[in-house]
Design an enzyme around this catalytic site. Structure first.
Site, short mmCIF file in Angstrom:
data_model
loop_
_atom_site.label_atom_id
_atom_site.label_comp_id
_atom_site.label_asym_id
_atom_site.label_seq_id
_atom_site.Cartn_x
_atom_site.Cartn_y
_atom_site.Cartn_z
N TYR A 104 53.68 45.72 39.64
CA TYR A 104 53.42 46.59 39.76
C TYR A 104 54.21 48.23 39.73
CZ TYR A 104 48.96 44.96 38.28
OH TYR A 104 47.70 44.22 37.15
N TYR A 135 38.33 43.93 35.74
CA TYR A 135 39.92 43.78 35.80
C TYR A 135 39.42 41.75 36.63
CZ TYR A 135 43.62 42.80 37.86
OH TYR A 135 45.00 42.22 38.23
N ASP A 146 32.41 37.00 39.39
CA ASP A 146 33.93 37.48 39.95
C ASP A 146 33.81 38.44 41.32
OD1 ASP A 146 36.33 37.85 40.77
OD2 ASP A 146 37.20 38.68 38.70
N LYS A 169 41.28 36.67 47.79
CA LYS A 169 41.69 38.03 48.48
C LYS A 169 41.40 37.79 50.09
CE LYS A 169 42.02 41.14 44.89
NZ LYS A 169 42.97 42.01 45.52
#
Length: 423
Positions: A17, A144, A237, A266
C-alpha cells in the site's frame, strides 16, 4: 541518525500500500513494548491502530514471546497434511469452545485473505458435493475481505480492485447496511436467484477497511434468519472484528447469531505470527468426508497450522479470556466515548461512532475516498506528535492495543484535535 540498514530497505524492499514515487522513506522501527513502537532515533510512537489491527495485547508481550520460544525448542514446523501436533490440536479445541455455537471444525491458513478464500471455496464445494451447482456468492457494498482474487471478488469495487476487474468472479452485491435496505435486497435476491446462491459473506457490524462503517445488530440478525430459512450459508468475516474488538469476543455474539463459516486472523496470535483460521459447522465438514478422494478439500499452504503460530495464538487467547483484559477493553471504550463526545462539536468532525474498542469519525473530504489527502496529512502530523495513525482517506479511526491506558487514548484525541485546528 538513520540506521545503516535503512538504505538497504530503500534499495530493495517493495512495501505494501505504498506509492514509492511519492512516499517518504519508511520510518525505521527497532523495537516495541506495550502500546509503543521504538524508533531508530530514540523516540517512542504510540501505536493507536495496533499495527494494522493485529497487536491485541501490546508489542513484545512476554507471555506470547515465551510461548513461541518454548515451542521453537520443540518443533518449529511440520507438514500439516497427514501430520498433527499439540499446539494445532489444542488451539482448535480452545477456539471451538469459545466460538459461536456450532462452529466445531477449524481449518488453518496464513492470513485473513486466505481465511476468506478457504471459506468461499468450502461453501462452493459443499454444494457441489451435495449435488447442487450454486456458483453465486453475495456480499456487501464497501466490504473488504482481502487482496487475493477470491477475497477481492467478494469485496466492494474500489481503488483496491480496479486494476483486476476483468479477472474477478461475479458477486451479487447487496447494499451497504449504513446506506440501503440490505435485507429487502437479500429477499429479492433469494426470490430471483436463490437456487444459485451458495453463501452470503459479511463483515459483521463493522465494514472496517471500507470506512469503519458501523451497522446494526438487527440487520445482521435478519440476514442470519433469511439465510437460515433459505438454506444458504452465512460466512462471517471476523478478521477485523474478532477477539473482542467490538465489545464481546465476536461481533456475531453481539447480535446473538451463529454463522455457518467464520474467518479469523489479525489478532489471533496477538500480532506475533501470521495465521488464518476458517471455522466451520460440523455438517459442512461432514459433506467432505467420503471414500472418494475427489471429495477432498484440495486447499493448503506450506505453513498451514504452523506450530509457532498456534503456540502464539494459544497464549494470546489465554490473555484475552482473562478478566483483566475484559476490564481494559471496557476502559478503552469509555475513553473513546468521552473523548469523542468532546470532539463531536468540532465543525470538522462528522459521524462520530464507537463500537467496542474501535472509534471513528469523518473529517472534511474532497471526494477522493481512500485517496483523500487529509488522511496522509493527519498521519504525518500525528507521527511528529509521537502517535501512529493511518486514516482511511478522510475516515479517522482508533483501534489501540488492549494495554493502552485511558490517558494514552485521550492523548491521541488531543493530537487529533490540534491537527484539526490547523486545517
Amino acid at each position: 541518525m538513520s540506521p545503516d540498514w535503512l538504505a538497504l530497505d530503500t534499495a530493495h524492499v517493495w512495501h505494501p500500500y505504498t506509492q514509492h514515487g511519492i512516499a517518504p522513506t519508511a520510518t525505521p522501527v527497532v523495537g516495541g513494548e506495550g502500546a509503543y513502537l521504538h524508533l531508530a532515533d530514540g523516540t517512542r510512537l504510540l501505536d493507536a491502530i495496533s499495527s494494522w489491527w493485529v497487536t491485541l495485547h501490546g508489542h513484545a508481550h512476554p507471555a506470547i514471546a515465551a510461548a513461541i520460544a518454548e515451542q521453537a525448542r520443540v518443533l518449529e514446523q511440520v507438514i500439516f497434511a497427514g501430520f498433527a501436533h499439540e499446539p494445532g490440536a489444542r488451539l482448535a479445541a480452545e477456539l471451538a469452545a469459545v466460538l459461536p455455537a456450532g462452529l466445531t471444525r477449524v481449518f488453518y491458513s496464513d492470513d485473513g485473505s486466505t481465511a476468506v478464500e478457504v471459506a468461499v471455496k468450502m461453501a462452493l464445494q459443499h454444494w457441489r458435493l451435495r449435488g447442487q451447482r450454486r456458483p453465486l456468492v453475495a456480499a456487501l457494498e464497501h466490504a473488504y475481505h482481502g487482496d487475493t482474487f477470491g477475497a477481492m471478488s467478494a469485496s466492494g469495487r474500489s481503488v483496491f480492485t480496479e486494476a483486476f476487474e476483468d479477472h474477478l468472479f461475479e458477486t451479487a452485491r447487496l447494499p451497504d447496511p449504513t446506506e440501503g435496505d440490505t435485507v429487502a435486497a437479500l429477499d429479492r435476491l433469494l426470490d430471483e436467484r436463490g437456487n444459485e446462491l451458495a453463501a452470503v459473506i459479511v463483515e459483521p457490524l463493522l465494514l472496517a477497511a471500507g470506512g469503519m462503517r458501523v451497522w446494526s445488530e438487527d440487520t445482521l440478525r435478519a440476514i442470519r434468519q433469511r439465510t437460515a430459512d433459505a438454506g444458504v450459508l452465512l460466512i462471517a468475516d471476523e478478521v477485523a472484528t474478532g477477539f473482542g474488538r467490538t465489545g464481546p469476543l465476536w461481533a456475531c455474539d453481539r447480535a446473538g447469531i451463529s454463522p455457518d463459516l467464520m474467518c479469523l486472523s489479525k489478532g489471533v496470535t496477538g500480532g506475533f505470527m501470521p495465521l488464518g483460521v476458517t471455522a466451520a459447522r460440523e455438517e459442512i465438514f461432514q459433506a467432505f468426508v467420503s471414500g472418494d478422494r475427489r471429495h477432498t478439500f484440495f486447499h493448503g499452504h506450506s505453513f498451514t497450522g504452523n506450530p509457532l503460530a498456534c503456540a502464539a495464538a494459544r497464549a494470546s487467547l489465554h490473555l484475552l479470556l482473562d478478566d483483566g483484559c475484559t476490564a481494559r477493553r471496557g476502559e478503552i471504550e469509555r475513553a473513546h466515548r468521552g473523548a469523542l463526545d468532546a470532539l463531536a462539536s468540532h465543525p470538522r468532525v462528522r459521524a462520530p461512532r464507537v463500537l467496542g474498542t474501535v472509534a471513528a469519525f469523518e473529517t472534511e473530504a474532497g471526494g477522493a475516498g481512500y485517496l483523500e489527502p487529509v488522511g496522509r496529512e493527519l498521519a504525518a502530523y500525528a507521527r511528529g506528535e509521537g502517535v501512529l495513525l493511518r486514516p482511511l482517506g478522510n475516515t479517522v479511526y482508533l483501534m489501540p492495543p488492549y494495554c493502552a491506558t485511558a490517558s494514552e487514548v485521550h492523548n491521541v484525541y488531543r493530537v487529533i484535535g490540534r491537527f484539526l485546528e490547523t486545517r
